[in-house]
Design a protein around this motif. Structure first.
Motif, PDB file in Angstrom:
ATOM      1  N   VAL A 700      46.928  92.263  82.256  1.00 31.45           N
ATOM      2  CA  VAL A 700      46.993  91.296  83.353  1.00 31.45           C
ATOM      3  C   VAL A 700      45.890  91.693  84.331  1.00 31.45           C
ATOM      4  N   ILE A 701      44.870  90.858  84.446  1.00 30.54           N
ATOM      5  CA  ILE A 701      43.685  91.189  85.235  1.00 30.54           C
ATOM      6  C   ILE A 701      43.621  90.275  86.450  1.00 30.54           C
ATOM      7  N   PHE A 702      43.608  90.879  87.624  1.00 30.26           N
ATOM      8  CA  PHE A 702      43.521  90.137  88.881  1.00 30.26           C
ATOM      9  C   PHE A 702      42.132  90.357  89.479  1.00 30.26           C
ATOM     10  N   ASN A 703      41.446  89.273  89.764  1.00 24.25           N
ATOM     11  CA  ASN A 703      40.129  89.357  90.407  1.00 24.25           C
ATOM     12  C   ASN A 703      40.315  89.106  91.897  1.00 24.25           C
ATOM     13  N   GLU A 704      40.094  90.143  92.691  1.00 25.21           N
ATOM     14  CA  GLU A 704      40.377  90.079  94.132  1.00 25.21           C
ATOM     15  C   GLU A 704      39.075  90.116  94.916  1.00 25.21           C
ATOM     16  N   TYR A 705      38.992  89.232  95.909  1.00 26.84           N
ATOM     17  CA  TYR A 705      37.801  89.174  96.778  1.00 26.84           C
ATOM     18  C   TYR A 705      38.216  89.408  98.221  1.00 26.84           C
ATOM     19  N   GLY A 706      37.392  90.117  98.961  1.00 26.85           N
ATOM     20  CA  GLY A 706      37.657  90.271 100.378  1.00 26.85           C
ATOM     21  C   GLY A 706      36.729  91.281 101.022  1.00 26.85           C
ATOM     22  N   PRO A 707      35.990  90.887 102.055  1.00 25.84           N
ATOM     23  CA  PRO A 707      35.197  91.865 102.798  1.00 25.84           C
ATOM     24  C   PRO A 707      36.098  92.778 103.614  1.00 25.84           C
ATOM     25  N   THR A 708      35.560  93.905 104.027  1.00 25.21           N
ATOM     26  CA  THR A 708      36.337  94.851 104.833  1.00 25.21           C
ATOM     27  C   THR A 708      36.892  94.169 106.073  1.00 25.21           C
ATOM     28  N   GLU A 709      36.139  93.225 106.643  1.00 24.39           N
ATOM     29  CA  GLU A 709      36.564  92.524 107.851  1.00 24.39           C
ATOM     30  C   GLU A 709      37.753  91.608 107.612  1.00 24.39           C
ATOM     31  N   ALA A 710      38.129  91.409 106.350  1.00 22.58           N
ATOM     32  CA  ALA A 710      39.284  90.573 106.027  1.00 22.58           C
ATOM     33  C   ALA A 710      40.386  91.378 105.347  1.00 22.58           C
ATOM     34  N   ILE A 712      40.889  94.355 103.048  1.00 23.17           N
ATOM     35  CA  ILE A 712      41.005  94.736 101.633  1.00 23.17           C
ATOM     36  C   ILE A 712      40.768  93.551 100.707  1.00 23.17           C
ATOM     37  N   GLY A 713      41.678  92.603 100.670  1.00 20.15           N
ATOM     38  CA  GLY A 713      41.534  91.455  99.791  1.00 20.15           C
ATOM     39  C   GLY A 713      42.197  90.237 100.395  1.00 20.15           C
ATOM     40  N   CYS A 714      41.541  89.096 100.343  1.00 22.34           N
ATOM     41  CA  CYS A 714      42.116  87.894 100.955  1.00 22.34           C
ATOM     42  C   CYS A 714      42.054  86.680 100.038  1.00 22.34           C
ATOM     43  N   VAL A 715      41.441  86.827  98.862  1.00 21.81           N
ATOM     44  CA  VAL A 715      41.371  85.741  97.880  1.00 21.81           C
ATOM     45  C   VAL A 715      41.598  86.382  96.511  1.00 21.81           C
ATOM     46  N   MET A 716      42.369  85.728  95.639  1.00 25.00           N
ATOM     47  CA  MET A 716      42.689  86.347  94.346  1.00 25.00           C
ATOM     48  C   MET A 716      42.858  85.299  93.254  1.00 25.00           C
ATOM     49  N   HIS A 717      42.468  85.697  92.043  1.00 22.01           N
ATOM     50  CA  HIS A 717      42.673  84.851  90.863  1.00 22.01           C
ATOM     51  C   HIS A 717      43.116  85.724  89.692  1.00 22.01           C
ATOM     52  N   ARG A 718      44.124  85.278  88.995  1.00 24.35           N
ATOM     53  CA  ARG A 718      44.560  85.973  87.775  1.00 24.35           C
ATOM     54  C   ARG A 718      43.758  85.445  86.593  1.00 24.35           C
ATOM     55  N   PHE A 719      43.093  86.346  85.908  1.00 22.15           N
ATOM     56  CA  PHE A 719      42.228  85.985  84.785  1.00 22.15           C
ATOM     57  C   PHE A 719      43.024  85.315  83.674  1.00 22.15           C
ATOM     58  N   GLU A 720      42.521  84.160  83.242  1.00 27.19           N
ATOM     59  CA  GLU A 720      43.147  83.407  82.157  1.00 27.19           C
ATOM     60  C   GLU A 720      42.139  83.281  81.016  1.00 27.19           C
ATOM     61  N   PRO A 721      42.293  84.057  79.947  1.00 21.84           N
ATOM     62  CA  PRO A 721      41.294  84.042  78.865  1.00 21.84           C
ATOM     63  C   PRO A 721      41.054  82.662  78.278  1.00 21.84           C
TER      64      PRO A 721
END
Length: 1008
Positions: A700-710, A712-721
């Motif tokens: 189960v792979i989660f791709n997390e995005y977020g600058p330090t100013e936000a 740790i992480g503020c946007v996420m998507h679970r990888f769907e092959p």
């Protein structure tokens, strides 16, 4: 005195601007402020007339006539004119263009438009928009039988401004600004009116309008400056001041074309901060001495000259009123659907835009000289404004917040004051007191033991003078003590400042001098190196903890949680202050998103730098969800990765794509890690697919995005092959209590599928930068919510049809090549998408007074420069193609696992070498392994050349050793390779490695 009332009383002198407005009425009829209250059912006519009498008694400024240079109160209230329902409302209706007289009755009236609504209209000489709004609201108070507020002052704008004593005079203006509508194309005189409506709420309207006008003008006049006039209601300076008079003054701003609305918004705020709206001119006092007829001729001549030459005093007048509540205009069964200020003709202005915001939406009225309205230009401009502002409004289906947010967005709604990060851990300690919370090697700490030590640590910090709100720095290797210290700091209400022992000592010293922590927790070596005066040995500190009183220490969600240092735009690190509230918001969301409801508790490895916010997930998420932190001490990176993969208790991990690539190369097949949280860089679909394949489809792979100013992480998507088939995995949708906006360079939302800069808002935002006011410009006013903040990331993305966001790189990684402005991130992504390289990095270099692009690449097996150039030529224009493509063996990584561009060899290209002469199959195989690791078709080293000298880093060296063991030795003997490497370590050559392998192979064959 008045002809109609000999008992009229002097009210006050006419101010200079009112005198000019009286003169303007003749040639610019009606020169009136007109407020339309749209409603199908109207109050009874007699009740309205009675209410007008009551309202005028309380506000005698609504019954003034003119005698010489005086306003007189003649006692006659505003009159009502009935318009039958048979006459449809239209902006061209003669009633709306009827001028006022000043010497018989007050220049104010109410149109009682049956079936349509009421229109309060008055001469601008008598009232401004704020004054007319106030009087209309007073009338409706009277209709409802409420007490009236009444006028508190009869002061004029001239007298009021004189009392404010603004030091700087108003700047003199020249008629030198073009119209955003273009040059005149018709010989018509007079003005044209247009009107539009945008449902929902739009904030920062003046700045947004300025941005649209500026962009409209930038194509025709790229070097032009837009000058706008903003009427400012002076009542805002005194909340007790109630008046129907003209109490507004002009604020003039010159704005460069092409800037976004946020830049204009800052300009407006800065001007208001300087009180520029209070400025006056010495010429004002002369106006009343100029005869009215002379002013009339002068105004007419100036206006016609400006229109003819397309040269105006200002490009636009932007008058913004509101917000107003529709309930203020409801009475006796009459419920309005809208409140509108009708268009107004402003001499000296190329375009006049008047907006008013009410509960249901934004009303926009516009006026321009008829000669400039060829081909319906004014209507086209309003359509453009509606198209752009309509995307920013916040209401219903026209602005679908469900695509932007996963929950409430108010930063203050996340948690109550008593909740803290430490409190989340304490809840788990109460629920699972005997469960293992922290382990390192053979040492174990249960939740109850960890809680006891953390409380004792907090008490010890208090004894050392640490108070809530203080900062405590941690400079330590990965160990149990560092986790206990972190929890103790949070519990005492202080914030922790993590420092990386692998940083250069000068960087560590800089951070300590910059943040000035009250205490440094470290070891003896770093205490001496840093020269920091107030420190405690972490080991001795922890040894004394069991004897320290562990009574309760309070902490709060309102305090900072940590200060994390990142690269600064000035070249020096800057500290990002992250609050407890945003930290809690992330942890609560991550607990729901990443931790399964059933099954054993998750075990995370703590194996990355504490000074990397990605690591905070590995430390805090386990212990706020009943899981375990397993510490892997500092050491050889590859040995650490192999240890993690061989530990069958590890079930989840947070890491960068660069680290994940190493995991994939070593192989995760025998590992029990099934939850991968990936962040920090773009995640390729190929890499995610490889990990899933090695895990037999169970990853189960989660791709997390977020600058330090936000946080740790503020946007996420679970990888769907099955569905994620593009080159890179989407970054997904916002987490709870978070908004994301994709805006163009004018801060206008882009359409789905188009690239825009990422703006973030909501509970995810950090508190700001530590003592870096120049850096705080990235925290901007919220595009759509008054009084809220947003963070401008500098990253670009597009929204896919699925609603997920596709990351497109940086927006400010921009250079100019041969006159073309390009984004380096776009080239980077194009190279990665080619599939020819394992990794790449793009840098600009100065060359012959220009800039050229250099691409650093590590090839995939069989790839070469010619193939890459062919691939790029298919997707990039010629000016974006790299001038140089430099082969390097492996991308250098910084402590956060990201590409360290400062370590790239700009001064040289790795030259191709002749095929090396090898002595046996082992040397040949080692050469092949090195080729595989570096991606080079011909390795530029000789067999007896030091691998370190040619730039092979430690992580790549570990890969070489691991793959060599896998190639030549059985699995049970792999660890033997790492024994007896003294000669290779002294001189790491392929020749010495081959010598070591020969001995191991022979020894193994003998044992067999």
């Amino acid at each position: 005195m008045s002809d109609t009332n000999p008992n009229a009383k002097q009210y006050r002198k006419i101010s200079p601007i009112e005198w000019a407005y009286i003169a303007a009425t003749k040639h610019f009829p009606p020169f009136a402020i007109q407020l339309r209250i749209q409603a199908k059912t109207l109050p009874p006519l007699l009740e309205l007339e009675r209410a007008l009498v009551i309202a005028a008694d309380a506000n005698s400024g609504a019954r003034l006539t003119v005698a010489n240079h005086w306003w007189l109160d003649n006692g006659i209230p505003p009159q009502v004119s009935v318009v039958p329902s048979t006459e449809s409302f239209s902006l061209s209706h003669p009633y709306l263009h009827k001028p006022f007289s000043f010497d018989k009755t007050a220049p104010i009236e109410v149109l009682y438009w049956e079936g349509s609504g009421l229109i309060f209209r008055c001469s601008h000489a008598l009232m401004d928009a704020g004054g007319l709004l106030f009087f209309a609201q007073e009338t409706f108070r009277a209709l409802r039988g409420e007490s009236l507020l009444g006028t508190t002052s009869a002061i004029s704008d001239y007298e009021y401004l004189a009392g404010l004593e603004h030091q700087n005079p108003r700047a003199s203006l020249r008629a030198d600004k073009n119209s955003p509508l273009g040059a005149p194309t018709q010989g018509k005189t007079g003005f044209v009116w247009e009107y539009r409506y945008i449902p929902g709420q739009v904030v920062s309207v003046s700045a947004r309008l300025a941005a649209v006008l500026g962009r409209r003008m930038s194509d025709a006049h790229p070097d032009c400056i837009t000058r706008v006039m903003l009427p400012v209601d002076l009542r805002q300076t005194n909340s007790t001041l109630r008046s129907t008079a003209n109490l507004s003054n002009a604020l003039f701003l010159e704005l460069p074309l092409g800037a976004g609305w946020t830049a204009y918004y800052r300009d407006i705020l800065e001007a208001l901060g300087r009180h520029d709206e209070r400025a006056t001119s010495g010429l004002d006092v002369l106006l009343p001495w100029i005869p009215r007829y002379a002013l009339q001729v002068l105004f007419r001549w100036l206006h016609e000259r400006q229109v003819r030459n397309n040269q105006y005093l200002f490009s636009a007048t932007l008058s913004t009123v509101g917000p107003v509540s529709l309930s203020a205009f409801s009475a006796l069964g009459s419920i309005p659907s809208s409140v509108t200020l009708l268009p107004f003709d402003t001499p000296g202005s190329a375009v006049t835009l008047i907006t008013i915001q009410h509960d249901n939406g934004l009303e926009i009225s516009a006026s321009c000289p008829a000669a400039t309205n060829g081909e319906g230009r004014l209507g086209n401009l309003l359509d453009l404004i509606c198209a752009e502002l309509g995307q920013t409004q916040d209401k219903g289906s026209t602005f679908n917040l469900s695509q932007l947010s996963t929950g409430a967005v108010d930063e203050s709604e996340v948690t109550d004051d008593d909740l803290s990060v430490y409190g989340l851990f304490a809840q788990q300690a109460k629920t699972h007191p005997q469960r293992v919370a922290l382990s390192e090697g053979g040492k174990r700490l249960s939740y109850i033991e960890l809680e006891h030590l953390a409380k004792a640590c907090a008490r010890r910090l208090q004894q050392k003078g640490v108070k809530p709100g203080d900062k405590v720095a941690i400079l330590a290797n990965r160990c149990m003590e560092s986790v206990i210290a972190l929890l103790g700091i949070l519990h005492v209400g202080a914030s922790f400042v993590p420092l990386d022992p692998d940083w250069p000592i000068e960087r560590i010293r800089f951070v300590l001098a910059d943040c000035l922590p009250g205490l440094l927790l470290t070891d003896k070596v770093h205490a001496v190196l840093t020269d920091f005066p107030n420190y405690l040995m972490l080991s001795a500190f922890m040894e004394a903890l069991p004897g320290v009183d562990s009574s309760r220490v309070e902490s709060s969600s309102k305090t900072p949680a940590y200060v994390l240092y990142t690269s600064g735009s000035t070249g020096k690190p800057k500290g990002v202050v992250v609050g407890q509230a945003s930290f809690i918001n992330y942890l609560l969301w991550a607990k729901d998103a990443y931790v399964p409801d059933t099954g054993p508790p998750l075990v995370f490895p703590f194996f990355t730098s504490l000074a990397f916010d990605l690591t905070l997930t590995s430390i805090l998420l386990p212990i706020v969800s009943g899981g375990e932190i397993r510490i892997f001490p500092q050491g050889d990176p590859l040995r650490t990765i192999r240890a993690i993969l061989s530990d069958t208790n590890i079930s989840a991990i947070k890491l960068t794509p660069s680290h994940l690539r190493l995991f994939a190369q070593i192989g995760i097949g025998k590992s029990n890690i099934r939850r991968f949280i990936v962040g920090g860089e773009a995640l390729s679909t190929k890499l995610a697919g490889e990990i899933n394949l090695q895990a037999k489809g169970l990853a189960v792979i989660f791709n997390e995005y977020g600058p330090t100013e936000a946080t740790i992480g503020c946007v996420m998507h679970r990888f769907e092959p099955e569905s994620d088939v593009d080159a890179f995995v989407p970054i997904g949708i916002p987490i709870a209590n978070t908004e994301i906006f994709l805006l163009d360079h004018n801060a206008v939302p882009v359409a789905d599928g188009e690239a825009g800069e990422i703006f973030l808002a909501g509970a995810c935002l950090a508190m700001g930068y530590l003592d870096r006011p120049t850096e705080d410009v990235r925290f901007v006013p919220h595009p759509f919510r008054v009084g809220k903040r947003a963070y401008r990331t500098g990253d670009r993305a597009r929204r896919l049809q699925s609603g997920n966001l596709d990351f497109l790189g940086r927006s400010d990684d921009q250079v100019k090549v041969l006159g073309h402005r390009i984004e380096l991130g776009e080239i980077n992504l194009a190279i990665e998408a080619s599939g020819l390289c394992r990794a790449c990095a793009i840098l600009p270099e100065e060359f012959a007074n220009d800039v050229r692009i250099v691409a650093f690449v590590t090839w995939n097996p069989g790839a070469c420069e010619a193939d890459l150039r062919d691939a790029l030529a298919k997707t990039l224009p010629a000016y974006m193609l790299p001038s140089r493509i430099i082969e390097i063996e492996e991308m250098p990584l910084n402590v956060n696992g990201k590409v360290d561009k400062s370590a790239l060899p700009m001064d040289r290209a790795v030259s191709r070498a002749d095929v090396q002469i090898v002595r046996d199959s082992i040397e040949s195989a080692l050469l092949g392994i090195l080729m595989e690791i570096t991606g080079n078709s011909i390795v530029p080293v000789s067999m007896d050349e030091s691998l370190i000298d040619v730039g092979i880093d430690s992580m790549q060296m570990m890969m070489l050793l691991t793959l060599s063991a896998q190639k030549f030795l059985p699995e049970m003997a792999h660890d033997l390779l790492f024994l007896g490497l003294e000669e290779f370590i002294r001189k790491p050559t392929l020749q010495n490695l081959a010598k070591h392998l020969r001995k191991l192979v022979v020894d193994h064959e003998k044992r067999m």
